[in-house]
Design a protein around this motif. Structure first.
Motif, PDB file in Angstrom:
ATOM      1  N   GLU A  51       0.790  -1.245   0.008  1.00 13.46           N
ATOM      2  CA  GLU A  51      -0.051  -0.018  -0.049  1.00 13.46           C
ATOM      3  C   GLU A  51       1.009   1.321  -0.062  1.00 13.46           C
ATOM      4  O   GLU A  51       0.466   2.179  -0.629  1.00 13.46           O
ATOM      5  CB  GLU A  51      -1.003   0.218   1.308  1.00 13.46           C
ATOM      6  N   ALA A  52       1.949   1.226   0.608  1.00 12.05           N
ATOM      7  CA  ALA A  52       3.001   2.324   0.848  1.00 12.05           C
ATOM      8  C   ALA A  52       3.257   2.683  -0.483  1.00 12.05           C
ATOM      9  O   ALA A  52       3.463   3.805  -1.121  1.00 12.05           O
ATOM     10  CB  ALA A  52       4.192   2.035   1.606  1.00 12.05           C
ATOM     11  N   GLU A  53       3.883   1.616  -1.325  1.00 14.39           N
ATOM     12  CA  GLU A  53       4.375   2.029  -2.770  1.00 14.39           C
ATOM     13  C   GLU A  53       3.248   2.329  -3.694  1.00 14.39           C
ATOM     14  O   GLU A  53       3.600   3.297  -4.642  1.00 14.39           O
ATOM     15  CB  GLU A  53       4.798   0.509  -3.171  1.00 14.39           C
ATOM     16  N   ASP A  54       2.035   1.798  -3.516  1.00 13.22           N
ATOM     17  CA  ASP A  54       0.981   2.324  -4.435  1.00 13.22           C
ATOM     18  C   ASP A  54       0.547   4.016  -4.081  1.00 13.22           C
ATOM     19  O   ASP A  54       0.499   4.609  -4.995  1.00 13.22           O
ATOM     20  CB  ASP A  54      -0.233   1.659  -3.930  1.00 13.22           C
ATOM     21  N   ALA A  55       0.793   4.199  -2.689  1.00 13.69           N
ATOM     22  CA  ALA A  55       0.393   5.536  -2.420  1.00 13.69           C
ATOM     23  C   ALA A  55       1.560   6.608  -2.865  1.00 13.69           C
ATOM     24  O   ALA A  55       1.181   7.589  -3.295  1.00 13.69           O
ATOM     25  CB  ALA A  55       0.528   5.702  -0.715  1.00 13.69           C
ATOM     26  N   VAL A  56       2.814   5.931  -2.853  1.00 15.77           N
ATOM     27  CA  VAL A  56       3.889   6.865  -3.615  1.00 15.77           C
ATOM     28  C   VAL A  56       3.589   6.966  -4.837  1.00 15.77           C
ATOM     29  O   VAL A  56       4.132   8.097  -5.369  1.00 15.77           O
ATOM     30  CB  VAL A  56       5.179   6.407  -2.973  1.00 15.77           C
ATOM     31  N   GLN A  57       3.483   5.895  -5.567  1.00 22.88           N
ATOM     32  CA  GLN A  57       3.326   5.869  -6.879  1.00 22.88           C
ATOM     33  C   GLN A  57       2.181   6.971  -7.380  1.00 22.88           C
ATOM     34  O   GLN A  57       2.431   7.777  -8.302  1.00 22.88           O
ATOM     35  CB  GLN A  57       2.734   4.541  -7.494  1.00 22.88           C
ATOM     36  N   GLU A  58       1.107   6.971  -6.551  1.00 20.15           N
ATOM     37  CA  GLU A  58       0.007   7.797  -6.833  1.00 20.15           C
ATOM     38  C   GLU A  58       0.222   9.122  -6.807  1.00 20.15           C
ATOM     39  O   GLU A  58       0.042  10.151  -7.561  1.00 20.15           O
ATOM     40  CB  GLU A  58      -1.056   7.609  -6.032  1.00 20.15           C
ATOM     41  N   ALA A  59       1.319   9.504  -5.777  1.00 22.93           N
ATOM     42  CA  ALA A  59       1.617  10.922  -5.483  1.00 22.93           C
ATOM     43  C   ALA A  59       2.884  11.328  -6.784  1.00 22.93           C
ATOM     44  O   ALA A  59       2.486  12.453  -7.113  1.00 22.93           O
ATOM     45  CB  ALA A  59       2.642  10.983  -4.061  1.00 22.93           C
ATOM     46  N   TYR A  60       3.436  10.513  -7.134  1.00 26.76           N
ATOM     47  CA  TYR A  60       4.270  10.833  -8.354  1.00 26.76           C
ATOM     48  C   TYR A  60       3.257  11.082  -9.736  1.00 26.76           C
ATOM     49  O   TYR A  60       3.533  11.943 -10.485  1.00 26.76           O
ATOM     50  CB  TYR A  60       5.401   9.865  -8.632  1.00 26.76           C
ATOM     51  N   ALA A  61       2.447  10.137  -9.729  1.00 27.63           N
ATOM     52  CA  ALA A  61       1.346  10.376 -10.899  1.00 27.63           C
ATOM     53  C   ALA A  61       0.570  11.831 -11.158  1.00 27.63           C
ATOM     54  O   ALA A  61       0.694  12.355 -11.924  1.00 27.63           O
ATOM     55  CB  ALA A  61       0.225   9.223 -10.911  1.00 27.63           C
ATOM     56  N   ARG A  62       0.365  12.488  -9.589  1.00 34.12           N
ATOM     57  CA  ARG A  62      -0.172  13.522  -9.468  1.00 34.12           C
ATOM     58  C   ARG A  62       0.964  14.580 -10.002  1.00 34.12           C
ATOM     59  O   ARG A  62       0.737  15.651 -10.480  1.00 34.12           O
ATOM     60  CB  ARG A  62      -0.695  13.834  -8.163  1.00 34.12           C
ATOM     61  N   TRP A  63       2.130  14.421  -9.443  1.00 35.85           N
ATOM     62  CA  TRP A  63       3.095  15.361  -9.792  1.00 35.85           C
ATOM     63  C   TRP A  63       3.305  15.595 -11.446  1.00 35.85           C
ATOM     64  O   TRP A  63       3.431  16.627 -11.953  1.00 35.85           O
ATOM     65  CB  TRP A  63       4.556  14.689  -9.102  1.00 35.85           C
ATOM     66  N   ALA A 104       1.265  14.722 -13.673  1.00 39.23           N
ATOM     67  CA  ALA A 104       0.027  15.146 -14.468  1.00 39.23           C
ATOM     68  C   ALA A 104      -0.053  16.714 -14.425  1.00 39.23           C
ATOM     69  O   ALA A 104      -0.889  17.182 -15.309  1.00 39.23           O
ATOM     70  CB  ALA A 104      -1.123  14.415 -13.687  1.00 39.23           C
ATOM     71  N   MET A 105       0.699  17.509 -13.627  1.00 47.33           N
ATOM     72  CA  MET A 105       0.590  18.783 -13.798  1.00 47.33           C
ATOM     73  C   MET A 105       1.396  19.199 -14.879  1.00 47.33           C
ATOM     74  O   MET A 105       2.422  18.556 -15.482  1.00 47.33           O
ATOM     75  CB  MET A 105       1.286  19.365 -12.330  1.00 47.33           C
ATOM     76  N   SER A 106       1.223  20.401 -15.450  1.00 49.37           N
ATOM     77  CA  SER A 106       1.892  20.830 -16.502  1.00 49.37           C
ATOM     78  C   SER A 106       3.402  21.527 -16.146  1.00 49.37           C
ATOM     79  O   SER A 106       3.564  21.606 -14.748  1.00 49.37           O
ATOM     80  CB  SER A 106       1.338  22.360 -16.947  1.00 49.37           C
ATOM     81  N   PRO A 107       4.365  21.501 -16.969  1.00 44.18           N
ATOM     82  CA  PRO A 107       5.765  21.985 -16.544  1.00 44.18           C
ATOM     83  C   PRO A 107       5.767  23.423 -15.709  1.00 44.18           C
ATOM     84  O   PRO A 107       6.156  23.671 -14.975  1.00 44.18           O
ATOM     85  CB  PRO A 107       6.437  22.216 -17.734  1.00 44.18           C
ATOM     86  N   ARG A 108       4.573  24.295 -15.969  1.00 38.36           N
ATOM     87  CA  ARG A 108       4.514  25.584 -15.611  1.00 38.36           C
ATOM     88  C   ARG A 108       4.163  25.398 -14.084  1.00 38.36           C
ATOM     89  O   ARG A 108       4.735  26.064 -13.194  1.00 38.36           O
ATOM     90  CB  ARG A 108       3.824  26.338 -16.366  1.00 38.36           C
ATOM     91  N   GLN A 109       3.066  24.620 -13.842  1.00 37.03           N
ATOM     92  CA  GLN A 109       2.632  24.098 -12.509  1.00 37.03           C
ATOM     93  C   GLN A 109       3.820  23.623 -11.493  1.00 37.03           C
ATOM     94  O   GLN A 109       3.825  23.987 -10.680  1.00 37.03           O
ATOM     95  CB  GLN A 109       1.400  23.289 -12.657  1.00 37.03           C
ATOM     96  N   ARG A 110       4.619  22.895 -12.341  1.00 32.43           N
ATOM     97  CA  ARG A 110       5.397  22.062 -11.309  1.00 32.43           C
ATOM     98  C   ARG A 110       6.716  23.191 -11.060  1.00 32.43           C
ATOM     99  O   ARG A 110       7.337  23.141  -9.947  1.00 32.43           O
ATOM    100  CB  ARG A 110       6.240  21.019 -12.178  1.00 32.43           C
ATOM    101  N   GLU A 111       6.810  23.973 -12.001  1.00 28.25           N
ATOM    102  CA  GLU A 111       8.110  24.914 -11.861  1.00 28.25           C
ATOM    103  C   GLU A 111       7.760  26.076 -10.549  1.00 28.25           C
ATOM    104  O   GLU A 111       8.649  26.597  -9.845  1.00 28.25           O
ATOM    105  CB  GLU A 111       8.289  25.833 -13.076  1.00 28.25           C
ATOM    106  N   ALA A 112       6.291  26.114 -10.423  1.00 25.75           N
ATOM    107  CA  ALA A 112       5.755  27.121  -9.431  1.00 25.75           C
ATOM    108  C   ALA A 112       5.964  26.797  -8.128  1.00 25.75           C
ATOM    109  O   ALA A 112       5.657  27.318  -7.139  1.00 25.75           O
ATOM    110  CB  ALA A 112       4.528  27.509  -9.681  1.00 25.75           C
TER     111      ALA A 112
END
Length: 312
Positions: free
Chosen positions: A34-46, A48-56
């Motif tokens: 479950e921990a690995e799934d949660a971490v994978q989901e966090a990265y998926a959300r990262w 999924a953002m646009s480059p501009r959103q991540r840069e902010a």
């Protein structure tokens, strides 16, 4: 003259947060899968953002921790209902020492083995509410500020302080043990030798009279559903198990950073046992038999075995 765009977050630094996130998520959930799934989901959300959103985002690590913490909070909420329907006792998923098992996983995927992953510690965490567990783990284990924790729990820093304090009281009341000593490894070895010899008197002598053993089969394998209480009763049960499974092989291994035992039958890992010890006596045994929780102990196939070190 054209200007170069501002550089975004360093991709290697973002990926480098994985181990820390897995450390946090495992302690929050008590399950490596479950921990690995949660971490994978966090990265998926990262991603999924646009480059501009991540840069902010000023601190990608803090953002990922907040998101992973929120995901874990949701999982904990649903897990309470699932565990009410669980067959028998639910025990946190045991962790091997990769050095002993020759694991070839990327180091970023390993969980740091310290006092906060001891089975006794994790079992007390299970008694906390989801919000208490998140506040306590993030503050007392990982030293996040209450202002940072407030972002994860969507509560005020003062409320998060109270939640962590409540979790701390639960931990103190349970008297979770300190780091293991060299003598504890020797005690587990003597326990193994007595079990192998089917020496019930020796086992009784190593067990606290008020000891308890809890087993987790998840309804997938046969095991005792209720705790076995009392040193004599535990010793008799262990001899009964040994008689029913001739050829059972016991290995001294590190389980969640502490001396433990692994039982193999016909080359297959069937049980991982964690111990709570007080001086020269075993006070509690957690025996995980649910095969879904033993995947980290089986390598790439049932014939693969560990190279656990010899204690002493």
């Amino acid at each position: 003259m054209s200007t170069q765009p501002e550089p975004g977050p360093d991709p290697s630094a973002v990926v480098g947060e994985r181990r820390h996130l897995t450390d946090v998520a495992y302690r929050l959930l008590g399950s490596l899968a479950e921990a690995e799934d949660a971490v994978q989901e966090a990265y998926a959300r990262w991603y999924a953002m646009s480059p501009r959103q991540r840069e902010a985002i000023a601190s990608p690590g803090a953002w990922l921790t907040t998101v992973a913490g929120r995901i874990c909070l949701d999982v904990l909420g649903s897990a309470r209902a699932r565990r009410e329907r669980y067959v028998g006792a639910w025990i946190p998923e045991p962790l091997p020492d990769r050095a002993e098992w020759g694991g070839a996983d990327d180091p970023a995927d390993r969980v740091t083995l310290d006092e906060s992953v001891g089975m006794a510690f994790l079992v007390v965490l299970e008694s906390m509410t989801p919000a208490e567990r998140v506040a306590f783990v993030l503050h007392d284990v990982f030293r996040y500020s209450f202002a940072e924790i407030a972002e994860t729990l969507d509560r005020t820093p003062a409320a998060c302080r109270q939640l962590a304090s409540s979790g701390r009281r639960r931990m103190r009341a349970a008297q979770a043990p300190a780091a293991p000593s060299a003598g504890q490894a020797g005690l587990v070895r003597h326990f193994k030798e007595a079990w192998e010899a089917r020496d019930i008197e020796a086992l009784v002598g190593l067990l606290d009279p008020d000891a308890a053993m809890v087993a987790d089969g998840g309804g997938l394998v046969g095991t005792v559903l209720d705790p076995v209480e009392g040193g004599e009763q535990i010793a008799a049960y262990l001899i009964h198990i040994a008689d029913k499974a001739p050829g059972l092989r016991l290995l001294e291994c590190t389980v969640n950073g502490r001396p433990g035992l692994v039982a193999q039958h016909t080359g297959v890992t069937v049980t991982v046992a964690a111990f709570d010890l007080d001086g020269d006596r075993v006070t509690r045994i957690w025996a995980v038999r649910n095969p879904e929780k033993l995947r980290a102990w089986t390598g790439n196939g049932p014939a693969r075995g560990p190279s656990c070190r010899t204690y002493g």
